[in-house]
Design an enzyme around this catalytic site. Structure first.
Site, PDB file in Angstrom:
ATOM      1  N   GLY A 233       9.932  12.958  28.558  1.00  0.00           N
ATOM      2  CA  GLY A 233      10.474  13.048  29.919  1.00  0.00           C
ATOM      3  C   GLY A 233      11.982  13.189  29.945  1.00  0.00           C
TER       4      GLY A 233
ATOM      5  CE  LYS B 213       9.742   9.938   2.029  1.00  0.00           C
ATOM      6  NZ  LYS B 213       9.805  10.779   0.820  1.00  0.00           N
TER       7      LYS B 213
ATOM      8  CB  THR C  98       8.049  16.767  11.734  1.00  0.00           C
ATOM      9  OG1 THR C  98       8.763  15.735  12.413  1.00  0.00           O
ATOM     10  CG2 THR C  98       8.342  18.100  12.397  1.00  0.00           C
TER      11      THR C  98
ATOM     12  CE  LYS D 224      10.395  18.759   2.724  1.00  0.00           C
ATOM     13  NZ  LYS D 224      10.496  17.412   2.141  1.00  0.00           N
TER      14      LYS D 224
ATOM     15  N   GLY E  55       5.931  -5.855  44.592  1.00  0.00           N
ATOM     16  CA  GLY E  55       4.743  -6.225  43.820  1.00  0.00           C
ATOM     17  C   GLY E  55       3.549  -6.354  44.748  1.00  0.00           C
TER      18      GLY E  55
ATOM     19  CB  CYS F 122       8.390  -3.649  48.962  1.00  0.00           C
ATOM     20  SG  CYS F 122       6.814  -3.067  49.631  1.00  0.00           S
TER      21      CYS F 122
ATOM     22  CG  MET G 250      11.795  -7.352  54.112  1.00  0.00           C
ATOM     23  SD  MET G 250      10.184  -7.236  54.952  1.00  0.00           S
ATOM     24  CE  MET G 250      10.654  -6.524  56.505  1.00  0.00           C
TER      25      MET G 250
ATOM     26  CD  GLU H 156      -0.420  -8.418  49.212  1.00  0.00           C
ATOM     27  OE1 GLU H 156      -0.672  -7.806  48.166  1.00  0.00           O
ATOM     28  OE2 GLU H 156       0.731  -8.522  49.676  1.00  0.00           O
TER      29      GLU H 156
ATOM     30  CG  HIS I   2       9.683   0.868  47.292  1.00  0.00           C
ATOM     31  ND1 HIS I   2       9.511   0.055  46.200  1.00  0.00           N
ATOM     32  CD2 HIS I   2       8.625   0.615  48.109  1.00  0.00           C
ATOM     33  CE1 HIS I   2       8.394  -0.656  46.346  1.00  0.00           C
ATOM     34  NE2 HIS I   2       7.847  -0.337  47.489  1.00  0.00           N
TER      35      HIS I   2
ATOM     36  CD  GLU J  58      12.672   0.591  44.422  1.00  0.00           C
ATOM     37  OE1 GLU J  58      11.501   0.212  44.223  1.00  0.00           O
ATOM     38  OE2 GLU J  58      13.317   0.297  45.441  1.00  0.00           O
TER      39      GLU J  58
END
Length: 536
Positions: free
Chosen positions: A21, A190, A194, A226, A357, A384, A387, A408, A510, A512
Site C-alpha cells: 500500500g 539472500k 525473491t 543477480k 469502538g 464517535c 463522544m 447499545e 470521524h 481522522e
C-alpha cells in the site's frame, strides 16, 4: 479500456505486510507530482463483502469513504498521500465479486451457461478494474492485489491480471514487491526468497516488469544484477525499498531509486516534467524538526494492534506537524482504567483522546478516562463512541443520573442518553447498515469547534448506529454540556462541548478519515494546539 488510461498492478511475494500500500501510494504521489492524474484501488482476496464486520484485530481499522463505503485501511494511505478522494470503486473484495456474479446468475444474465471461475469471476474482476478507467478521469490507475502471490484466494486476481497483460500489453505493467532478507549468521543478504516469489508468479503466467525489494541493508549493483538475471528484468528495474524512518519518506526514497522513471519508460509515457514535491518536502522538514513536544493518551480497546487506529495516528502526525510539535502517543487499554488507578495511568498526559469502538468491552474504562480529563482540566477529544462516553459520564457525574447509559450496552436503561434512531430499530443485519459516509454538520459560532474549522457548515464522515438522545438535550445544556454541532436534516447532535474546561470536545463523526499531508485536519490541529497551550 481507452488508450489514454494506463494500468499498474502491485503484487506481493514472500510475506505479507511488506508495504504494498505504501509503495503504491508513493509511486502514485510521484506520478501525480509529475502532472499525471492517478488513483489507486485495492483488491482484497477475503470473502467478507467489506471489512465493516471484521474485528480490528483481524484487519486493522475499517476506513470509510465519502460515499459511505467501509473499506481497507490502505485507502486511508491513498487519500493521505494523494489528497484525492476514494470511493466504493477503489476497494473490491472477493465477497463483492462473488455476490455480483451470483446475483447475475440468479437473474439469468448468463443465459443458462455454467458459471465458472474463468471466465465469469475473472471477467467480473477485470470489469471492476477497468470501471475506474472508463470514467476517463485518470491517466494512470494503480491496482494493489492484497495478500501474497501463491495464496489460494488470490489466484483469480492473478489470473485476471495475466489476461489483462495480454489484452492491453502496452498499457499495463506489473510491480512485484518481495523481500531480500539479511541472514545474521551468514552475514549476507539472500536473494533466493525473491527468486522463488518471481518463479511462483511465472508459474501463474505473469512476468513482473519491476521488482521492489524490501531490505534492511543496501543492495549493491552485483546483487541487483543477480536478481535481474534470475528474474528476467533489467537491472534498473530492481528497486531497493529500504526500511524508512517514516512512511512519508518513502516517496522520496522511491524517487531516488527512479521508480517513477522506470514506470513511465515501460508505459511509454513522457518523462519530461520532474516531480514537484515542494510541499511534501516542506511537510517532511517540519515533521523532522519540531520545536515542541506533547504526550497524548489514546484510550481504546484495540491498542495492542496500532493499525486499529491507523487514521488517528496519522492525523496526529499531520496536526502535530502543522504546529511544529511532536505528538507522542501513549497507548492505553481502556479495560485497565478504573476510578482508583486513573491518576496513575493518565496523570502524566498533556491531552486525552478517547477512541471510537463498538460493544461493551472497555467502555467503563473509557468513561473513567473522560471523567479524569474533565475533572482535571486535561484537554480532551472524544471521537464517535468517545463522544458518547463523554455524554454518559456527564449525565452520571455532573447531572447525577447514576443509571444513564447507551442503549447499545444497556437496552433496558431508564435514561438512554445515547439511543437508536427510529429507522435503525428494526435492522438485524450488521454489515453496511449504520449511518455511513459524509453528512453535513452546522456549527455554533463562539464554540471551540467553530474556532477549529472557522466555518459554519462542515462535511464529515460517519460510522455509527447509535445517536445522542435529543430528549435529554435541555438537561445537558442547563448543566453546562452544550451541543455545538447539529445535522441540519435530522437535528441530531454531532458535537458536544463542556463549558468550564480549557478544551473538551466530543464529535459523533470521524475527523481522522479526512486528514491528509496537504490538508491536516483542523480538529486535530486545534486539539494539538490546545494541548500545547494548556501544557505551557
Amino acid at each position: 479500456m481507452s488508450n489514454s488510461t494506463k494500468y499498474i498492478f502491485v503484487t506481493g511475494g514472500v510475506a505479507s505486510s511488506l508495504g504494498k500500500g505504501i509503495i503504491a501510494a508513493s509511486l502514485a504521489k510521484l506520478l501525480q507530482a509529475r502532472g499525471y492524474t492517478t488513483t489507486i484501488q485495492k483488491l482484497d482476496p477475503y470473502i467478507n463483502i467489506d471489512p465493516g464486520t471484521l474485528n480490528p484485530y483481524e484487519h486493522g481499522e475499517c476506513y470509510v469513504t465519502d460515499d459511505g463505503a467501509e473499506t481497507d485501511l490502505d485507502l486511508g494511505h491513498y487519500e493521505r498521500f494523494l489528497n484525492v478522494k476514494t470511493s466504493q470503486a477503489n476497494n473490491v473484495t472477493t465477497g463483492r465479486i462473488y455476490q455480483s456474479v451470483i446475483n447475475k446468475e440468479r437473474r439469468g444474465d448468463y443465459l443458462g451457461k455454467t458459471v465458472q471461475v474463468i471466465p465469469h469471476i475473472t471477467d467480473e474482476i477485470k470489469e471492476n478494474i477497468l470501471s475506474l478507467g472508463k470514467e476517463g478521469k485518470y491517466d494512470i490507475i494503480i491496482t494493489e492485489i492484497g495478500g501474497t502471490v501463491g495464496d489460494i484466494e488470490s489466484l483469480p486476481y492473478v489470473e485476471a491480471l495475466r489476461q489483462m497483460r495480454w489484452e492491453f500489453a502496452d498499457d499495463c505493467i506489473v510491480i512485484h514487491l518481495t523481500l531480500v532478507p539479511f541472514l545474521q549468521a551468514a552475514g549476507e543478504l539472500k536473494t533466493k526468497p525473491t527468486q522463488h516469489a518471481v518463479k511462483q508468479l511465472l508459474e501463474l503466467g505473469v512476468q513482473p516488469d519491476i521488482l521492489c525489494c524490501r531490505t534492511e541493508h543496501k543492495l549493491d549493483l552485483d546483487l541487483r544484477k543477480k536478481i535481474a538475471r534470475f528474474c528476467n528484468v533489467v537491472p534498473e528495474a530492481v528497486i531497493e525499498a529500504m526500511d524508512a524512518p517514516t512512511i512519508y519518506d518513502v516517496p522520496l526514497i522511491m524517487q531516488e531509486e527512479e521508480l517513477d522513471e522506470v514506470v513511465l519508460k515501460r508505459l511509454g509515457l513522457s518523462r519530461k516534467s520532474k516531480p514537484d514535491l515542494t510541499s511534501w518536502k516542506s511537510f517532511l522538514h517540519n515533521l523532522k524538526n519540531p520545536t515542541s513536544e506533547v504526550t497524548i493518551g489514546l484510550v481504546g480497546k484495540y491498542v495492542e494492534l496500532k493499525d486499529a487506529y491507523k487514521s488517528i495516528n496519522e492525523a496526529f502526525i499531520h496536526g502535530g506537524t502543522a504546529n511544529l510539535c511532536k505528538v507522542n502517543i501513549k497507548w492505553i487499554h481502556s479495560e485497565k482504567i478504573t476510578k482508583s488507578n486513573a491518576k496513575d495511568l493518565l496523570g502524566n498526559l498533556d491531552g486525552i483522546l478517547v477512541a471510537p469502538g463498538f460493544g461493551s468491552r472497555g467502555i467503563t474504562g473509557k468513561i473513567n478516562a473522560v471523567q479524569y480529563a474533565r475533572e482535571n482540566k486535561v484537554p480532551f477529544l472524544g471521537i464517535c463512541l468517545g463522544m458518547q462516553c463523554a455524554v454518559i459520564e456527564y449525565a452520571r457525574n455532573v447531572i447525577g443520573w447514576d443509571d444513564a447509559n447507551t442503549a447499545e450496552i444497556s437496552p433496558e436503561s431508564k435514561r438512554p442518553v445515547i439511543s437508536l434512531m427510529e429507522e435503525q430499530k428494526n435492522i438485524s443485519d450488521m454489515g453496511g447498515t449504520m449511518r455511513l459516509g459524509q453528512y453535513k454538520c452546522e456549527l455554533k459560532s463562539g464554540s471551540k469547534i467553530y474556532e477549529a474549522y472557522n466555518t459554519e457548515v462542515i462535511d464529515e464522515r460517519h460510522r455509527h448506529r447509535f445517536e445522542f438522545n435529543n430528549d435529554y438535550l435541555e438537561d445537558f445544556e442547563q448543566n453546562g454540556l452544550k451541543a455545538t454541532g447539529f445535522n441540519p436534516e435530522t437535528g441530531l447532535v454531532e458535537v458536544v462541548e463542556a463549558n468550564d474546561h480549557p478544551w473538551f470536545v466530543g464529535v459523533q463523526f470521524h475527523p481522522e478519515y479526512k486528514s491528509t499531508v496537504d490538508n491536516p485536519h483542523p480538529l486535530f490541529t486545534s486539539f494539538v494546539k490546545a494541548v500545547m497551550d494548556n501544557k505551557n
